[in-house]
Design an enzyme around this catalytic site. Structure first.
Site, PDB file in Angstrom:
ATOM      1  N   SER A 163      36.521  34.335  44.759  1.00  0.00           N
ATOM      2  CA  SER A 163      35.133  34.567  45.168  1.00  0.00           C
ATOM      3  C   SER A 163      34.913  34.126  46.626  1.00  0.00           C
ATOM      4  O   SER A 163      35.543  34.697  47.514  1.00  0.00           O
ATOM      5  CB  SER A 163      34.207  33.848  44.176  1.00  0.00           C
ATOM      6  OG  SER A 163      32.871  34.219  44.356  1.00  0.00           O
ATOM      7  N   ASP A 209      31.861  43.757  37.881  1.00  0.00           N
ATOM      8  CA  ASP A 209      31.528  42.595  38.712  1.00  0.00           C
ATOM      9  C   ASP A 209      30.265  42.912  39.525  1.00  0.00           C
ATOM     10  O   ASP A 209      30.277  43.800  40.377  1.00  0.00           O
ATOM     11  CB  ASP A 209      32.712  42.282  39.633  1.00  0.00           C
ATOM     12  CG  ASP A 209      32.558  40.953  40.359  1.00  0.00           C
ATOM     13  OD1 ASP A 209      31.410  40.541  40.592  1.00  0.00           O
ATOM     14  OD2 ASP A 209      33.592  40.346  40.695  1.00  0.00           O
ATOM     15  N   HIS A 258      32.453  38.898  37.132  1.00  0.00           N
ATOM     16  CA  HIS A 258      32.928  38.105  38.268  1.00  0.00           C
ATOM     17  C   HIS A 258      33.873  36.976  37.851  1.00  0.00           C
ATOM     18  O   HIS A 258      34.478  36.336  38.701  1.00  0.00           O
ATOM     19  CB  HIS A 258      31.696  37.537  39.000  1.00  0.00           C
ATOM     20  CG  HIS A 258      31.999  37.022  40.369  1.00  0.00           C
ATOM     21  ND1 HIS A 258      32.552  37.814  41.355  1.00  0.00           N
ATOM     22  CD2 HIS A 258      31.825  35.799  40.935  1.00  0.00           C
ATOM     23  CE1 HIS A 258      32.700  37.094  42.464  1.00  0.00           C
ATOM     24  NE2 HIS A 258      32.276  35.867  42.229  1.00  0.00           N
TER      25      HIS A 258
HETATM   26  C1  MLT Z   1      30.145  34.737  48.820  1.00  0.00           C
HETATM   27  O1  MLT Z   1      29.055  34.309  49.157  1.00  0.00           O
HETATM   28  O2  MLT Z   1      31.195  34.443  49.370  1.00  0.00           O
HETATM   29  C2  MLT Z   1      30.154  35.681  47.678  1.00  0.00           C
HETATM   30  O3  MLT Z   1      28.875  36.088  47.379  1.00  0.00           O
HETATM   31  C3  MLT Z   1      30.813  35.121  46.490  1.00  0.00           C
HETATM   32  C4  MLT Z   1      30.151  33.869  46.032  1.00  0.00           C
HETATM   33  O4  MLT Z   1      29.178  33.920  45.301  1.00  0.00           O
HETATM   34  O5  MLT Z   1      30.622  32.820  46.410  1.00  0.00           O
END
Ligand code: MLT
Length: 201
Positions: A102, A152, A183
């Site tokens: 992520s 996702d 996700h």
């Molecule tokens: C981010 O902000 O990098 C993406 O949205 C993934 C997350 O939720 O961390």
């Protein structure tokens, strides 16, 4: 940067660079690293930014909307940190494979987008396109595994495909593995990443 380093049993193996998701820490992906290669050295890093107390690797303005200036700054900071860590711990700087989930996958993607020699390869679980409108460095033969979910809501399938195409366009060898989930990081996708890793030359 806050981190830990575990020297592996087999020093010819890559060093696995662990990059957590939002709200995670440097040790979150240790079990994943163990499934991928339990003889490799491991460098786990904590993101330097916090959002309501949750560690991240760069700031965002809203869900999925990145602070691009901060992303560029933090990408350079991480790149330089890996250089310093390689020097301090004596691992091969040219043999680092990132494992990011992520937000951690997004900064790993950003390392690939900005630096030719940042990573020998990368395992990106649920990554997004880190930045648009820039020319990627030459990534010829850089192996990249992408784990993605058809449902996702954060990293949408079309964005996953866009990222894969951008990386391929720069010469990277990209393998995308799809799961019919959202996700979350699943056991089977980690297993697929381990299979992919075991075939790396
Ligand atoms: C981010 O902000 O990098 C993406 O949205 C993934 C997350 O939720 O961390």
């Amino acid at each position: 940067m806050k981190h830990f380093f575990h020297k592996g049993k087999d020093l010819s193996k890559p060093t696995l660079l662990l990059l957590h998701g939002t709200g995670g820490t440097e040790t979150d992906l240790l079990p994943v690293a163990g499934m991928i290669d339990d003889t490799a050295s491991v460098l786990g890093v904590r993101g330097n930014v916090t959002e309501n107390g949750m560690p991240r690797f760069f700031r965002r303005l809203a869900e999925g909307v990145f602070d691009e200036q901060d992303l560029i700054f933090r990408t350079k900071e991480l790149y330089e940190f890996i250089d310093t860590a390689a020097n301090d711990y004596g691992f091969d700087r040219n043999n680092v494979i990132a494992i990011g989930y992520s937000n951690g996958a997004n900064i790993a993607g950003s390392l690939l987008y900005h630096y030719k020699d940042a990573l020998r390869g990368a395992i990106l679980f649920h990554p997004m396109v880190p930045l648009r409108g820039i020319e990627l460095p030459n990534l010829t033969r850089t192996p990249v595994f992408i784990g993605a979910g058809t449902n996702d809501p954060i990293c949408k399938p079309e964005e996953t495909n866009e990222l894969a195409e951008m990386l391929k366009g720069a010469g990277a060898q990209v393998e995308t593995h799809w799961e019919n989930y959202g996700h979350q990081l699943t056991h089977t996708e980690v297993q697929k990443a381990a299979d992919w890793y075991s075939l790396l030359k």
